[in-house]
Motif scaffolding. Structure first.
Motif, PDB file in Angstrom:
ATOM      1  N   VAL A  12       0.837  -1.205   0.000  1.00 38.64           N
ATOM      2  CA  VAL A  12       0.000   0.000   0.000  1.00 38.64           C
ATOM      3  C   VAL A  12       0.870   1.252   0.000  1.00 38.64           C
ATOM      4  CG1 VAL A  12      -1.797   1.263   1.235  1.00 38.64           C
ATOM      5  CG2 VAL A  12      -1.856  -1.231   1.159  1.00 38.64           C
ATOM      6  N   LEU A  13       1.924   1.255   0.818  1.00 38.91           N
ATOM      7  CA  LEU A  13       2.828   2.411   0.854  1.00 38.91           C
ATOM      8  C   LEU A  13       3.523   2.601  -0.491  1.00 38.91           C
ATOM      9  CD1 LEU A  13       4.155   4.655   2.520  1.00 38.91           C
ATOM     10  CD2 LEU A  13       5.867   2.991   3.270  1.00 38.91           C
ATOM     11  N   SER A  14       3.880   1.503  -1.140  1.00 41.42           N
ATOM     12  CA  SER A  14       4.514   1.594  -2.457  1.00 41.42           C
ATOM     13  C   SER A  14       3.563   2.206  -3.485  1.00 41.42           C
ATOM     14  CB  SER A  14       4.962   0.205  -2.901  1.00 41.42           C
ATOM     15  OG  SER A  14       5.463   0.235  -4.218  1.00 41.42           O
ATOM     16  N   ASP A  15       2.319   1.751  -3.522  1.00 46.95           N
ATOM     17  CA  ASP A  15       1.341   2.329  -4.452  1.00 46.95           C
ATOM     18  C   ASP A  15       1.101   3.806  -4.159  1.00 46.95           C
ATOM     19  OD1 ASP A  15       1.127  -0.155  -5.581  1.00 46.95           O
ATOM     20  OD2 ASP A  15      -0.681  -0.718  -4.477  1.00 46.95           O
ATOM     21  N   PHE A  16       1.116   4.160  -2.895  1.00 49.94           N
ATOM     22  CA  PHE A  16       0.907   5.556  -2.504  1.00 49.94           C
ATOM     23  C   PHE A  16       2.047   6.437  -3.012  1.00 49.94           C
ATOM     24  CE2 PHE A  16       1.188   8.971   0.743  1.00 49.94           C
ATOM     25  CZ  PHE A  16      -0.067   9.531   0.555  1.00 49.94           C
ATOM     26  N   ILE A  17       3.284   5.949  -2.883  1.00 49.58           N
ATOM     27  CA  ILE A  17       4.448   6.712  -3.346  1.00 49.58           C
ATOM     28  C   ILE A  17       4.426   6.854  -4.863  1.00 49.58           C
ATOM     29  CG2 ILE A  17       6.970   6.623  -3.553  1.00 49.58           C
ATOM     30  CD1 ILE A  17       7.023   5.390  -0.746  1.00 49.58           C
ATOM     31  N   LEU A  18       4.111   5.784  -5.577  1.00 53.22           N
ATOM     32  CA  LEU A  18       4.057   5.848  -7.039  1.00 53.22           C
ATOM     33  C   LEU A  18       2.987   6.822  -7.516  1.00 53.22           C
ATOM     34  CD1 LEU A  18       4.474   2.043  -7.881  1.00 53.22           C
ATOM     35  CD2 LEU A  18       6.179   3.855  -8.151  1.00 53.22           C
ATOM     36  N   MET A  19       1.845   6.841  -6.839  1.00 54.49           N
ATOM     37  CA  MET A  19       0.773   7.751  -7.226  1.00 54.49           C
ATOM     38  C   MET A  19       1.176   9.202  -6.996  1.00 54.49           C
ATOM     39  SD  MET A  19      -3.052   8.008  -5.598  1.00 54.49           S
ATOM     40  CE  MET A  19      -2.305   8.478  -4.041  1.00 54.49           C
ATOM     41  N   LEU A  20       1.771   9.509  -5.829  1.00 62.22           N
ATOM     42  CA  LEU A  20       2.173  10.891  -5.549  1.00 62.22           C
ATOM     43  C   LEU A  20       3.247  11.367  -6.516  1.00 62.22           C
ATOM     44  CD1 LEU A  20       2.309  11.003  -1.632  1.00 62.22           C
ATOM     45  CD2 LEU A  20       0.501  11.821  -3.136  1.00 62.22           C
ATOM     46  N   SER A  21       4.152  10.466  -6.903  1.00 62.31           N
ATOM     47  CA  SER A  21       5.217  10.877  -7.826  1.00 62.31           C
ATOM     48  C   SER A  21       4.663  11.214  -9.204  1.00 62.31           C
ATOM     49  CB  SER A  21       6.266   9.768  -7.933  1.00 62.31           C
ATOM     50  OG  SER A  21       5.689   8.588  -8.496  1.00 62.31           O
ATOM     51  N   LEU A  35      10.034  -1.359   0.826  1.00 70.60           N
ATOM     52  CA  LEU A  35       9.538  -0.927  -0.478  1.00 70.60           C
ATOM     53  C   LEU A  35      10.235  -1.678  -1.605  1.00 70.60           C
ATOM     54  CD1 LEU A  35       9.512   2.930   0.176  1.00 70.60           C
ATOM     55  CD2 LEU A  35       7.574   1.359   0.302  1.00 70.60           C
ATOM     56  N   PRO A  36       9.537  -1.914  -2.715  1.00 65.51           N
ATOM     57  CA  PRO A  36      10.175  -2.508  -3.894  1.00 65.51           C
ATOM     58  C   PRO A  36      11.059  -1.489  -4.611  1.00 65.51           C
ATOM     59  CG  PRO A  36       7.865  -2.038  -4.340  1.00 65.51           C
ATOM     60  CD  PRO A  36       8.091  -1.750  -2.888  1.00 65.51           C
ATOM     61  N   SER A  37      11.809  -1.966  -5.586  1.00 67.73           N
ATOM     62  CA  SER A  37      12.796  -1.115  -6.250  1.00 67.73           C
ATOM     63  C   SER A  37      12.145   0.015  -7.050  1.00 67.73           C
ATOM     64  CB  SER A  37      13.674  -1.963  -7.181  1.00 67.73           C
ATOM     65  OG  SER A  37      12.868  -2.629  -8.150  1.00 67.73           O
ATOM     66  N   ASN A  38      10.997  -0.243  -7.687  1.00 62.59           N
ATOM     67  CA  ASN A  38      10.368   0.816  -8.487  1.00 62.59           C
ATOM     68  C   ASN A  38       9.890   1.972  -7.633  1.00 62.59           C
ATOM     69  OD1 ASN A  38       8.416  -0.712  -7.276  1.00 62.59           O
ATOM     70  ND2 ASN A  38       6.975  -0.598  -8.982  1.00 62.59           N
ATOM     71  N   ALA A  39       9.485   1.698  -6.380  1.00 63.15           N
ATOM     72  CA  ALA A  39       9.094   2.778  -5.468  1.00 63.15           C
ATOM     73  C   ALA A  39      10.317   3.499  -4.921  1.00 63.15           C
ATOM     74  CB  ALA A  39       8.246   2.230  -4.332  1.00 63.15           C
ATOM     75  N   LEU A  40      11.407   2.755  -4.664  1.00 70.82           N
ATOM     76  CA  LEU A  40      12.618   3.392  -4.144  1.00 70.82           C
ATOM     77  C   LEU A  40      13.234   4.336  -5.171  1.00 70.82           C
ATOM     78  CD1 LEU A  40      14.304   0.346  -2.333  1.00 70.82           C
ATOM     79  CD2 LEU A  40      13.270   2.348  -1.254  1.00 70.82           C
TER      80      LEU A  40
END
Length: 731
Positions: free
Chosen positions: A241-250, A275-280
């Motif tokens: 969920v945190l990863s999806d949140f970061i991707l959306m905000l970016s 976090l996965p690599s795409n979010a990092l």
């Protein structure tokens, strides 16, 4: 007889309901006056039966005492609320002051990050109103992220920190939303995060979780201020969920210049584990570090318990228990503050004169004790004050309000001296990580103080040659915090000693006895510096090595003098509060009450409630009776009282028969009632005989099950199916 209502009827324009209300008091008053007249005129003949009101008088007096006690209790509770609000506000101010530098650093970084985002370009009105992000290169999708290392064992201490951080950034013009780790759960998904953001920014609850709504809202703000999203603890969040949140905000960072701040408790590498690599890859991290929990604890102890914050204090045993509770339980400042609040509550509840603390906080230095200003009886107040155990040890000559006021002023003076010495010791050992809470416990130790007094007297009597063991000071605990501080003073250089003496001078302002000795040592230090500087001008290269050795010896002699001064301060001016008369008014010492409130003893509490249920229920049938079991009692209480007659094992058949005899026994209230007609007696007997055996067995089984659930009973086993085993014995 009262006059007729028709004779004194009011005009018809008045409402009938009002008329009745107006006539009702008149009727009652006239009826009372007629009775009084008849008693006067009846000189002979049969008189009326007089109603004796004497039993009512003790009841009225008891009610008056209860009202006075309730008034005193309300006065103490009002004083508690005032004192604790003072303590609580002081704690918040201290924690805010500790984090001020870090908050300012985060604030400047937020504005720098916002300027970098704005440098990518501001969308025009048509772009800003579209419900999809602006397509840009990969560099414009970087999300500026601040990682705040808290170093706390539990996240409860971080809640207040990030709340204060949000307030600080809001005061600087930022749009701030505080998200909890509970918003990032797999159950709620990313929709829970968005709803929380929309609720905080738009100040309304929306069913639709759409970030384009947030973009439209920010477009109305004219793109002037950054948007800051704070997540208190990322290690407790759901990683997906945190990863999806970061991707959306970016993706929306150009339309919504979001700056992310995340709390990290363990290490700054925690995002890589979550976090996965795409979010990092979307993150642009910056690191910030808060103070360690021990530093925050020292600041709270200094502001609340050492310095004159509220006048409330705790005894040595309570302080040691709270320190051990802080270390062994969860190590959070929140738990320590909760324990302090419980101790403060218990003190105001138990000590009748604790309401004095309220005026002590209000008037501070101009405070003078006067019994009359509290509306209490001077006799009762003085009787309670002079019956305190601390007074019984000293036995003043006069038991007057003036002597009590003088004793309280003396207590305040001695506490100021104790406070100054403790702070001097703390400043001495602060560089070597001496914890103020440990120092507070040792400085309040009554046994250590008595040992110092005894050793000082013995030293004066013997006047023997000092041995190497005497360097630790009379009565100082070997390996203790105070002994460590004295050792550190001896090892200081001349420059370090000068800085320390300057701090001592500032801490002892207003205490002439200590301040004068500190200034004398400062003058000696300045004189030694003057001599050494003059000799250094004429020193030759051959004497350079010997000159260095002399300077070291001079600094050691000054260090020994400073250590002796510190020992003198500890011996003569650091008197624990428990040694001072009337300290019970200000100091909480009942460690058993605090331990019971914090840790508790649930099994013992259950046993007491089952055996002494009358104190909780206050029912008429049980208060009047003795310890005999009554059928009106609760079934579980009956069963547990019957279990006290057995040993380790309880025969179920005998237990059931005893329970059955109690349940079927007529209550004592029926025995004491009026003699009833024979048909009613027969009816009661028939009802008791017709009572279902199955219902009694069901009640018995339910009570046994409740005793098993509470941990007081172990159910029968296959080996011995007719016996139950008791688990808890005694109270």
């Amino acid at each position: 007889m009262a006059p007729s209502v028709n004779d004194a009827s009011p005009p018809s324009t008045i409402n009938d309901a009002v008329t009745e209300n107006n006539l009702q008091p008149f009727f009652v008053l006239q009826k009372g006056s007629v009775r009084k007249t008849e008693r006067k005129l009846s000189g002979t003949g049969k008189t009326r039966r007089r109603i004796d009101l004497s039993p009512e008088l003790p009841k009225n007096s008891e009610n008056l005492e209860d009202e006075m006690e309730e008034e005193k209790m309300s006065m103490r509770m009002e004083a508690f609320e005032f004192v604790w609000s003072k303590i609580e506000s002081t704690i918040k101010d201290v924690l805010r002051e500790i984090n001020t530098s870090v908050f300012s650093e985060i604030q400047s970084w937020v504005h720098q990050s916002f300027d970098m985002i704005r440098s990518l370009g501001t969308p025009d009105f048509p772009q800003a109103t579209r419900s999809f992000p602006i397509i840009t290169d990969a560099n414009s999708k970087k999300l500026f992220t601040g990682l705040v290392l808290t170093k706390n064992m539990e996240f409860v201490d971080d809640l207040l920190t990030f709340e204060e951080l949000g307030k600080h950034l809001k005061a600087q013009g930022c749009h701030v939303a505080n998200l909890s780790s509970l918003d990032f759960t797999a159950k709620n998904g990313i929709g829970g995060c968005l709803r929380s953001l929309l609720r905080q920014f738009l100040m309304s609850t929306l069913d639709a979780a759409d970030i384009s709504i947030l973009a439209s809202w920010y477009g109305e703000q004219n793109y002037n201020n950054p948007v800051v999203v704070i997540v208190d603890d990322i290690e407790r969040c759901c990683g997906s969920v945190l990863s999806d949140f970061i991707l959306m905000l970016s993706e929306w960072v150009v339309k919504i210049p979001v700056i992310l701040i995340m709390g990290v408790a363990t290490t700054l590498d925690a995002p890589r584990n979550i976090l996965p690599s795409n979010a990092l890859q979307r993150l642009c991290p910056f690191d910030f570090t808060l103070g360690i929990p021990a530093e925050r604890m020292d600041a709270v102890v200094e502001a609340v318990l050492v310095k004159p914050c509220s006048g409330f204090s705790i005894g040595h045993k309570v302080a040691v228990f709270m320190r051990n509770y802080f270390v062994s339980q969860d190590g959070t400042l929140t738990s320590f503050i909760r324990a302090l609040k419980i101790a403060c509550t218990q003190h105001f509840y138990m000590e009748p004169l604790s309401f004095i603390l309220r005026d002590l906080v209000l008037e501070e230095d101009n405070w003078e004790f006067e019994i009359e200003q509290y509306g209490l009886s001077p006799e009762v107040t003085l009787k309670h004050a002079f019956n305190l155990p601390s007074y019984q040890r000293v036995k003043m000559t006069k038991v007057t309000s003036e002597s009590l006021a003088h004793a309280l002023s003396e207590l305040k003076r001695l506490q100021n001296q104790w406070r100054a010495v403790v702070l001097c010791l703390y400043e001495t050992g602060k560089g070597e990580k001496v914890r103020l809470l440990d120092l507070f416990c040792e400085a309040n130790d009554l046994e250590s103080y008595n040992r110092r007094e005894f050793d000082a007297c013995t030293k004066l009597e013997k006047d023997s040659v000092s041995s190497p063991s005497s360097r630790q000071g009379p009565g100082l605990i070997k390996g203790g915090v105070i002994c460590e501080a004295v050792r550190l003073v001896r090892d200081l250089s001349t420059r370090q000693l000068g800085k320390l003496l300057k701090i001592w001078e500032n801490l002892t302002v207003g205490i002439m006895e200590i301040n004068g000795k500190v200034k004398e040592l400062q003058s000696l230090l300045k004189a030694e510096d003057g001599k050494s500087s003059k000799k250094d001008l004429i020193v030759t290269p051959k004497r350079h090595a010997s000159r260095i050795q002399l300077n070291i010896e001079d600094s050691k002699s000054l260090g020994d003098k400073a250590a002796k001064l510190l020992e003198c301060m500890v011996r003569d001016y650091m008197q624990p509060i428990e040694c001072i008369p009337f300290h019970e008014i200000f100091c909480f010492k009942n460690v058993d009450k605090l331990r019971s409130a914090l840790i508790g003893d649930p099994r013992r509490r259950i046993q007491v409630d089952l055996l002494e249920f009358q104190k909780l229920l206050h029912c008429n049938c049980c208060i009047r009776g003795s310890n005999a079991l009554l059928p009106s009692m609760h079934d579980t209480s009956i069963m547990y009282n019957l279990a006290q007659e057995h040993g380790d094992l309880i025969n179920l058949h005998d237990w059931y028969q005893s329970f059955k005899s109690v349940v079927l026994c007529p209550s004592s209230s029926k025995k004491k009632s009026r003699p009833s007609p024979l048909p009613k007696k027969r009816k009661d007997i028939n009802e008791s005989e017709n009572r279902s055996e199955a219902s009694i067995q069901a009640r018995f089984c339910r009570a046994v099950t409740e005793l098993q659930i509470t941990g007081l009973l172990r159910m029968p086993t296959k080996r011995r199916p007719d016996f139950a085993q008791r688990v808890a014995f005694g109270l």
